[in-house]
Motif scaffolding. Structure first.
Motif, PDB file in Angstrom:
ATOM      1  N   PRO A  73       0.981  -1.241  -0.025  1.00  0.00           N
ATOM      2  CA  PRO A  73       0.062   0.018  -0.060  1.00  0.00           C
ATOM      3  C   PRO A  73       0.817   1.441  -0.007  1.00  0.00           C
ATOM      4  O   PRO A  73       0.311   2.319  -0.406  1.00  0.00           O
ATOM      5  CB  PRO A  73      -0.775  -0.381   1.270  1.00  0.00           C
ATOM      6  N   LEU A  74       2.211   1.334   0.536  1.00  0.00           N
ATOM      7  CA  LEU A  74       2.848   2.372   0.320  1.00  0.00           C
ATOM      8  C   LEU A  74       3.492   2.751  -0.763  1.00  0.00           C
ATOM      9  O   LEU A  74       3.689   3.944  -1.213  1.00  0.00           O
ATOM     10  CB  LEU A  74       4.163   2.458   1.558  1.00  0.00           C
ATOM     11  N   ALA A  75       3.596   1.730  -1.621  1.00  0.00           N
ATOM     12  CA  ALA A  75       3.878   1.970  -3.073  1.00  0.00           C
ATOM     13  C   ALA A  75       2.643   2.733  -3.985  1.00  0.00           C
ATOM     14  O   ALA A  75       2.905   3.497  -4.927  1.00  0.00           O
ATOM     15  CB  ALA A  75       4.305   0.685  -3.648  1.00  0.00           C
ATOM     16  N   THR A  76       1.640   2.282  -3.545  1.00  0.00           N
ATOM     17  CA  THR A  76       0.278   2.630  -4.485  1.00  0.00           C
ATOM     18  C   THR A  76      -0.310   3.920  -4.013  1.00  0.00           C
ATOM     19  O   THR A  76      -1.301   4.479  -4.669  1.00  0.00           O
ATOM     20  CB  THR A  76      -0.556   1.730  -4.449  1.00  0.00           C
ATOM     21  N   GLY A  77       0.142   4.570  -2.700  1.00  0.00           N
ATOM     22  CA  GLY A  77      -0.575   5.503  -2.102  1.00  0.00           C
ATOM     23  C   GLY A  77       0.187   6.932  -2.659  1.00  0.00           C
ATOM     24  O   GLY A  77       1.044   6.745  -3.507  1.00  0.00           O
ATOM     25  N   ARG A  78      -0.167   8.064  -2.017  1.00  0.00           N
ATOM     26  CA  ARG A  78       0.338   9.380  -2.437  1.00  0.00           C
ATOM     27  C   ARG A  78       0.911   9.993  -1.194  1.00  0.00           C
ATOM     28  O   ARG A  78       0.387   9.927  -0.136  1.00  0.00           O
ATOM     29  CB  ARG A  78      -0.590  10.138  -3.128  1.00  0.00           C
ATOM     30  N   LEU A  79       2.056  10.684  -1.736  1.00  0.00           N
ATOM     31  CA  LEU A  79       2.632  11.387  -0.524  1.00  0.00           C
ATOM     32  C   LEU A  79       1.725  12.842  -0.204  1.00  0.00           C
ATOM     33  O   LEU A  79       1.272  13.626  -0.975  1.00  0.00           O
ATOM     34  CB  LEU A  79       4.062  12.018  -0.958  1.00  0.00           C
ATOM     35  N   LEU A 167       7.782 -11.473   2.198  1.00  0.00           N
ATOM     36  CA  LEU A 167       6.599 -10.431   2.342  1.00  0.00           C
ATOM     37  C   LEU A 167       6.983  -9.138   2.799  1.00  0.00           C
ATOM     38  O   LEU A 167       7.958  -8.907   3.560  1.00  0.00           O
ATOM     39  CB  LEU A 167       5.441 -11.195   3.211  1.00  0.00           C
ATOM     40  N   PRO A 168       6.336  -8.009   2.503  1.00  0.00           N
ATOM     41  CA  PRO A 168       6.746  -6.801   2.676  1.00  0.00           C
ATOM     42  C   PRO A 168       6.305  -6.627   4.300  1.00  0.00           C
ATOM     43  O   PRO A 168       5.258  -6.882   4.721  1.00  0.00           O
ATOM     44  CB  PRO A 168       6.190  -5.948   1.901  1.00  0.00           C
ATOM     45  N   SER A 169       7.145  -5.505   5.091  1.00  0.00           N
ATOM     46  CA  SER A 169       6.753  -5.149   6.326  1.00  0.00           C
ATOM     47  C   SER A 169       7.048  -3.756   6.354  1.00  0.00           C
ATOM     48  O   SER A 169       7.934  -3.363   5.791  1.00  0.00           O
ATOM     49  CB  SER A 169       7.675  -5.808   7.333  1.00  0.00           C
ATOM     50  N   PHE A 170       6.249  -3.062   7.228  1.00  0.00           N
ATOM     51  CA  PHE A 170       5.985  -1.528   6.979  1.00  0.00           C
ATOM     52  C   PHE A 170       6.391  -0.968   8.464  1.00  0.00           C
ATOM     53  O   PHE A 170       6.363   0.319   8.654  1.00  0.00           O
ATOM     54  CB  PHE A 170       4.898  -0.991   6.468  1.00  0.00           C
ATOM     55  N   PRO A 272      12.858  -7.443   9.275  1.00  0.00           N
ATOM     56  CA  PRO A 272      12.451  -8.477   8.542  1.00  0.00           C
ATOM     57  C   PRO A 272      13.240  -8.114   7.050  1.00  0.00           C
ATOM     58  O   PRO A 272      13.296  -6.980   6.878  1.00  0.00           O
ATOM     59  CB  PRO A 272      10.793  -8.233   8.258  1.00  0.00           C
ATOM     60  N   TYR A 273      13.453  -8.955   6.370  1.00  0.00           N
ATOM     61  CA  TYR A 273      14.455  -8.716   5.247  1.00  0.00           C
ATOM     62  C   TYR A 273      13.348  -8.189   4.184  1.00  0.00           C
ATOM     63  O   TYR A 273      14.003  -7.130   3.630  1.00  0.00           O
ATOM     64  CB  TYR A 273      14.847 -10.004   4.585  1.00  0.00           C
ATOM     65  N   GLY A 274      12.186  -8.324   4.413  1.00  0.00           N
ATOM     66  CA  GLY A 274      11.135  -7.560   3.451  1.00  0.00           C
ATOM     67  C   GLY A 274      10.822  -6.240   3.831  1.00  0.00           C
ATOM     68  O   GLY A 274      10.001  -5.552   3.307  1.00  0.00           O
ATOM     69  N   TYR A 275      11.603  -5.768   4.796  1.00  0.00           N
ATOM     70  CA  TYR A 275      11.305  -4.264   5.317  1.00  0.00           C
ATOM     71  C   TYR A 275      11.271  -3.401   4.086  1.00  0.00           C
ATOM     72  O   TYR A 275      12.062  -3.186   3.480  1.00  0.00           O
ATOM     73  CB  TYR A 275      12.066  -3.848   6.419  1.00  0.00           C
TER      74      TYR A 275
END
Length: 429
Positions: A73-79, A167-170, A272-275
């Motif tokens: 979701p952080l990649a598809t959102g907007r700043l 898997l991504p971690s935020f 996590p490696y996916g952070y």
């Protein structure tokens, strides 16, 4: 490039959105390290000998991209800005831009003839500091190169209907309570870096690809001086020494190098490696002028190795605490040049997991990348040395960004050329 015109011709712009909506709008604040990285951008380019899925049918590619974007979701959102004026990502499923382009040459011809400026055209990036967008290129505020590489790997896995390996971690690292001594090497270095002013210089880039056998032979030759050398120790020593020789004694900048490592796996409680975010630590390695002048590669490699292996977790946390402490009225301090002003050496050794390069495991259909490029935008000062894993064993790719007049000299340096690297993209950024 003919008549200054790029051979990269963009012919359509699409938007890919998540296949599953994120739900209620939520915001994620960008970290203190992300804010500090605000001047820089990250650009990754994956080269394949054949188009993914043969004829490059874009619909299956977009479908798998939409699936994997549901996890990001952080990649598809907007700043947006929060009440204090800090950057945050509004997770509104706005999607990412997908640009389709054609290059009217073969892959072999492109790798032989393109310069750094043309290669950057493949990322189709426009600097828009007040309204950044995300793609294969992204603002460094959002994430580092590891995050982008894992997103591309996840896309390839979704495309092949395989489980996502990382898997991504935020959830960003939570700094430990600050120690009583806040005057650490990290805080002093960041404070000096934040105040440095470097005059703008035209930069250029070149990429050097070293084979597995060459790196093995070189590591063997320096074994007596650096018994535990890895490819980064060797190549950081080689390129920093040659570049500092090229700049001359008056420009050694007090004989120091900035060394950048990823700290995901260096914490007592690893991230996590996916952070998905920034997990980079910059430190200063001081070198005696005699070490540079004598040109002992083994000795220099040992200095680099001891410096990296001696990094302490306390220093990672103190750097994050210092960045947090620079807030005024709840607002983070302005970003500054992290890749500079000293000559900066970036290690990507953490991108080897087991015996496999993570970047080169981004397989679409049955096609593996034949080359992966990584660039950092807005490098200033003495320059940047980026050491990346390649497709084979100890093989490594070194991308160097230097002031324009220095790149041509480096590409003719006999101490480097005697190792018979393949030289790509030697030219202006």
């Amino acid at each position: 490039m003919e008549d200054g015109r790029s051979r990269v011709n963009v012919h359509s712009i699409l938007t890919s959105v998540s296949s599953r909506p994120f739900g209620a709008v939520k915001t994620y604040p960008l970290t203190q390290l992300g804010h500090a990285m605000g001047r820089h951008t990250i650009h990754l380019i994956f080269y394949y000998e054949k188009s993914p899925l043969g004829s490059f049918d874009v619909d299956p590619m977009r479908e798998s991209l939409s699936e994997v974007l549901s996890l990001y979701p952080l990649a598809t959102g907007r700043l947006t800005r929060d009440g204090a004026g800090n950057w945050e990502v509004k997770c509104n499923d706005a999607g990412v831009r997908v640009l389709r382009a054609r290059v009217g040459v073969t892959l072999d011809e492109w790798l032989r003839s393109a310069n750094g400026s043309e290669e950057r055209d493949l990322t189709v990036w426009e600097d828009m500091p007040e309204s950044p967008t995300i793609g294969v290129s992204c603002t460094h505020m959002h994430a580092d190169s590891t995050s982008l590489a894992l997103l591309l790997k996840a896309w390839s896995e979704a495309n092949r209907r395989q489980p996502i390996a990382y898997l991504p971690s935020f959830h960003p690292p939570t700094p430990q309570p600050p120690s009583t001594n806040i005057e650490t090497k990290s805080t002093n270095y960041l404070a000096a870096k934040s105040q440095a002013h470097t005059p703008p210089v035209k930069m250029a880039t070149a990429t050097f690809k070293f084979s597995d056998s060459t790196i093995k032979q070189c590591i063997s030759r320096i074994h007596d001086k650096c018994p535990h050398a890895n490819p980064f120790d060797l190549l950081a020593a080689l390129f920093s020494t040659r570049i500092l020789h090229l700049k001359g004694p008056k420009n050694y900048r007090k004989h120091s190098l900035s060394v950048c490592v990823d700290f995901r796996r260096l914490l007592q409680e690893p991230l996590p490696y996916g952070y998905f975010g920034n997990a980079l630590y910059f430190s200063l390695l001081s070198i005696n002028a005699e070490e540079i002048e004598c040109g002992d590669l083994g000795r220099m490699a040992e200095l680099v190795h001891c410096h990296v292996s001696g990094l302490k977790e306390e220093e990672f946390w103190s750097a994050l605490h210092w960045l947090e402490s620079q807030k005024e009225g709840g607002k983070y301090a302005p970003p500054f040049t992290m890749y500079g002003p000293e000559l900066t050496c970036v290690s990507m050794e953490h991108m080897i997991v087991g015996d496999q390069s993570v970047m080169y495991s981004a397989i679409f259909d049955s096609a593996r990348p034949v080359h992966v490029s990584c660039h950092v935008g807005n490098v200033e000062g003495e320059g940047l040395i980026l050491v990346m894993p390649s497709a084979e064993g100890l093989a490594r790719t070194v991308t160097v960004t230097l002031p324009e007049e220095e790149i041509a000299k480096l590409c003719k340096d006999q101490a480097i050329l005697c190792l018979e690297p393949e030289v790509l993209f030697c030219g202006k950024v």
